[in-house]
Design an enzyme around this catalytic site. Structure first.
Site, mmCIF file in Angstrom:
data_model
loop_
_atom_site.group_PDB
_atom_site.id
_atom_site.type_symbol
_atom_site.label_atom_id
_atom_site.label_comp_id
_atom_site.label_asym_id
_atom_site.label_seq_id
_atom_site.Cartn_x
_atom_site.Cartn_y
_atom_site.Cartn_z
ATOM 1 N N ASN A 209 0.817 -1.150 0.081
ATOM 2 C CA ASN A 209 0.024 0.074 0.182
ATOM 3 C C ASN A 209 0.908 1.224 0.059
ATOM 4 O O ASN A 209 2.108 1.094 0.051
ATOM 5 C CB ASN A 209 -1.005 -0.096 1.025
ATOM 6 C CG ASN A 209 -0.361 -0.302 2.599
ATOM 7 O OD1 ASN A 209 0.680 0.715 2.948
ATOM 8 N ND2 ASN A 209 -0.473 -1.389 3.182
ATOM 9 N N ASP A 278 -3.743 -6.588 4.130
ATOM 10 C CA ASP A 278 -4.853 -7.218 4.485
ATOM 11 C C ASP A 278 -4.963 -8.736 3.977
ATOM 12 O O ASP A 278 -5.162 -9.674 4.437
ATOM 13 C CB ASP A 278 -6.225 -6.702 4.318
ATOM 14 C CG ASP A 278 -6.501 -5.623 4.890
ATOM 15 O OD1 ASP A 278 -6.333 -5.257 5.923
ATOM 16 O OD2 ASP A 278 -7.281 -4.496 4.268
ATOM 17 N N ASP A 305 -4.301 -10.153 11.611
ATOM 18 C CA ASP A 305 -4.997 -9.088 12.097
ATOM 19 C C ASP A 305 -3.975 -8.972 13.372
ATOM 20 O O ASP A 305 -4.352 -9.372 14.435
ATOM 21 C CB ASP A 305 -6.398 -9.178 12.359
ATOM 22 C CG ASP A 305 -6.742 -7.660 12.881
ATOM 23 O OD1 ASP A 305 -6.182 -6.979 13.438
ATOM 24 O OD2 ASP A 305 -8.069 -7.341 12.245
ATOM 25 N N PHE A 322 -5.003 3.156 14.636
ATOM 26 C CA PHE A 322 -5.387 4.108 13.347
ATOM 27 C C PHE A 322 -6.320 3.667 12.670
ATOM 28 O O PHE A 322 -6.664 2.390 12.207
ATOM 29 C CB PHE A 322 -3.973 4.238 12.623
ATOM 30 C CG PHE A 322 -2.979 5.090 13.262
ATOM 31 C CD1 PHE A 322 -3.050 6.570 12.827
ATOM 32 C CD2 PHE A 322 -2.468 4.890 14.423
ATOM 33 C CE1 PHE A 322 -2.246 7.416 13.637
ATOM 34 C CE2 PHE A 322 -1.561 5.747 15.148
ATOM 35 C CZ PHE A 322 -1.145 7.067 14.436
ATOM 36 N N LYS A 336 -14.390 0.093 14.407
ATOM 37 C CA LYS A 336 -12.709 -0.415 14.899
ATOM 38 C C LYS A 336 -12.460 -0.309 16.275
ATOM 39 O O LYS A 336 -11.764 -1.170 16.754
ATOM 40 C CB LYS A 336 -11.830 0.028 13.835
ATOM 41 C CG LYS A 336 -10.622 -0.568 13.813
ATOM 42 C CD LYS A 336 -9.580 0.106 12.818
ATOM 43 C CE LYS A 336 -8.261 -0.474 12.857
ATOM 44 N NZ LYS A 336 -7.210 -0.087 11.734
#
Length: 397
Positions: A209, A278, A305, A322, A336
């Site tokens: 990313n 992910d 995770d 975050f 979250k």
């Protein structure tokens, strides 16, 4: 950052003296009043007029220079400075400092001051490693002098090794830590994850990313400056390891999880700022796939995770996460916050120009477990880091 602070910048006769002009400018940009003192050797490398033009202040060299009407210059600088920074600092000048010599303006100022002193050595690697230099450094450290450790690189003489003057940003970071005096994280063990992860497809391709790691590194630096013992687990990033923090470099999400687990027992605060991929390919090819081989379907599987996994072992640790969102920022962040057992979540809209991935600035909303919300203005990521730690500090108390 340094508003109202008076900094005396000492420059000695290293080829790195030219970098001190950038240092003076950056100190001033952050609000400091800067007065420069050159040694005679430094004045042969960079003219006093350069610093006078940059700072708008008189520059002194000789012990008998007296530019301040009605005041003795070395006493005025020694007693009127909030911080004295010597950058670059040569082996010769380190020896002067260690043995209390005072034969020019800068050494006289240092002998007469009670202000904190920071030095950034710059010299040939063999000179730095010499037992006499190391003994002088040890002596000065025992007296409380703060060292900004030299960097590794190619010297002007052609030798390679440790001896290059630290970057201006690192010298500023130590100056900030000295001048702010905020030590509310002393005794805390802070574990920070930062940057992206790279999940290999074949030897030349990966899933990733756009995270740069800047926010996580800024948090590690801010926690260090406020007295914490810091471990930074950093994914692939061009950023330098922050001085004074233990940095563990990783590539994949699995490696990041293992690194976090290895430091888990000693941490009291976990800040998960990393943008972990992910998914990862089910299979990583051993050789590069050629373009001529036609269409390609990748089969992916979920990565661990890390936040959710470590929540099972949370204990009495403080958890900060975050939420980098592009829509429904607060709604998604609140979900979250609950799902990951967080005490605080830092939400930001990465679709906004100037505060997204790879930016030097950020703008966030802090959402806490007890329902409180606090929004920041657009600030540098270093300032955002302190904004976040201010909120965490109250939780620790």
């Amino acid at each position: 950052m340094f508003a109202g602070k008076k900094v005396c910048l000492g420059v000695t006769g290293s080829i790195a003296a030219y970098k001190s002009a950038d240092l003076a400018r950056e100190l001033m940009r952050q609000g400091a009043e800067v007065t420069v003192v050159l040694t005679k050797s430094a004045a042969k490398l960079i003219a006093p007029a350069t610093f006078e033009a940059l700072t708008g202040r008189p520059v002194t060299v000789d012990a008998f220079d007296e530019p301040f009407a009605g005041k003795i210059a070395h006493i005025e600088l020694a007693q009127g400075s909030d911080l004295i920074v010597v950058a670059p600092c040569t082996a010769d000048f380190l020896a002067k400092m260690a043995h209390g010599l005072a034969d020019d303006m800068l050494s006289t100022v240092l002998l007469a001051t009670d202000a904190p002193v920071s030095v950034a050595p710059a010299m040939n690697p063999k000179m730095l490693d010499h037992p006499a230099t190391q003994a002088n450094i040890a002596t000065l450290k025992s007296r409380g002098v703060q060292f900004v450790e030299p960097a590794y690189g190619l010297m002007a003489c052609g030798d390679e090794g440790y001896g290059k003057m630290a970057d201006v940003a690192d010298i500023i970071a130590i100056a900030r830590a000295i001048l702010t005096g905020k030590r509310d994280f002393e005794g805390e063990q802070v574990l920070v994850t930062a940057g992206p992860t790279h999940e290999p497809i074949d030897p030349v391709r990966h899933i990733a990313n756009r995270s740069s790691g800047k926010m996580g590194v800024a948090l590690a630096e801010a926690a260090r400056d406020r007295g914490a013992t810091v471990v930074l687990v950093l994914g692939p990033s061009p950023l330098k390891d922050p001085i004074g923090a233990e940095t563990i470099r990783v590539t994949t999400a699995k490696e990041m999880l293992r690194a976090v687990e290895s430091k888990w027992d000693s941490c009291s605060l976990f800040i998960s700022a990393a943008a972990v991929a992910d998914y990862r390919p089910v299979e990583s090819l051993p050789d590069k796939r050629k373009k001529e081989e036609g269409s390609w379907t990748l089969k992916l599987e979920p990565n661990p995770d890390i936040l959710q996994h470590m929540a099972k072992k949370k204990g009495d640790r403080i958890f900060v996460g975050f939420a980098a969102e592009t829509k429904s920022v607060k709604k998604n962040a609140k979900e979250k916050l609950t799902k990951k057992s967080l005490d605080l979540i830092v939400a930001n809209d990465v679709s906004q120009k100037g505060i997204g991935f790879d930016s030097d600035d950020n703008q966030v909303i802090l959402l806490s477990r007890d329902g409180q919300e606090k929004a920041s203005p657009k600030m540098s990521k270093r300032a955002i880091a302190d904004f976040i730690l201010d909120a965490v500090s109250g939780m620790l108390k």
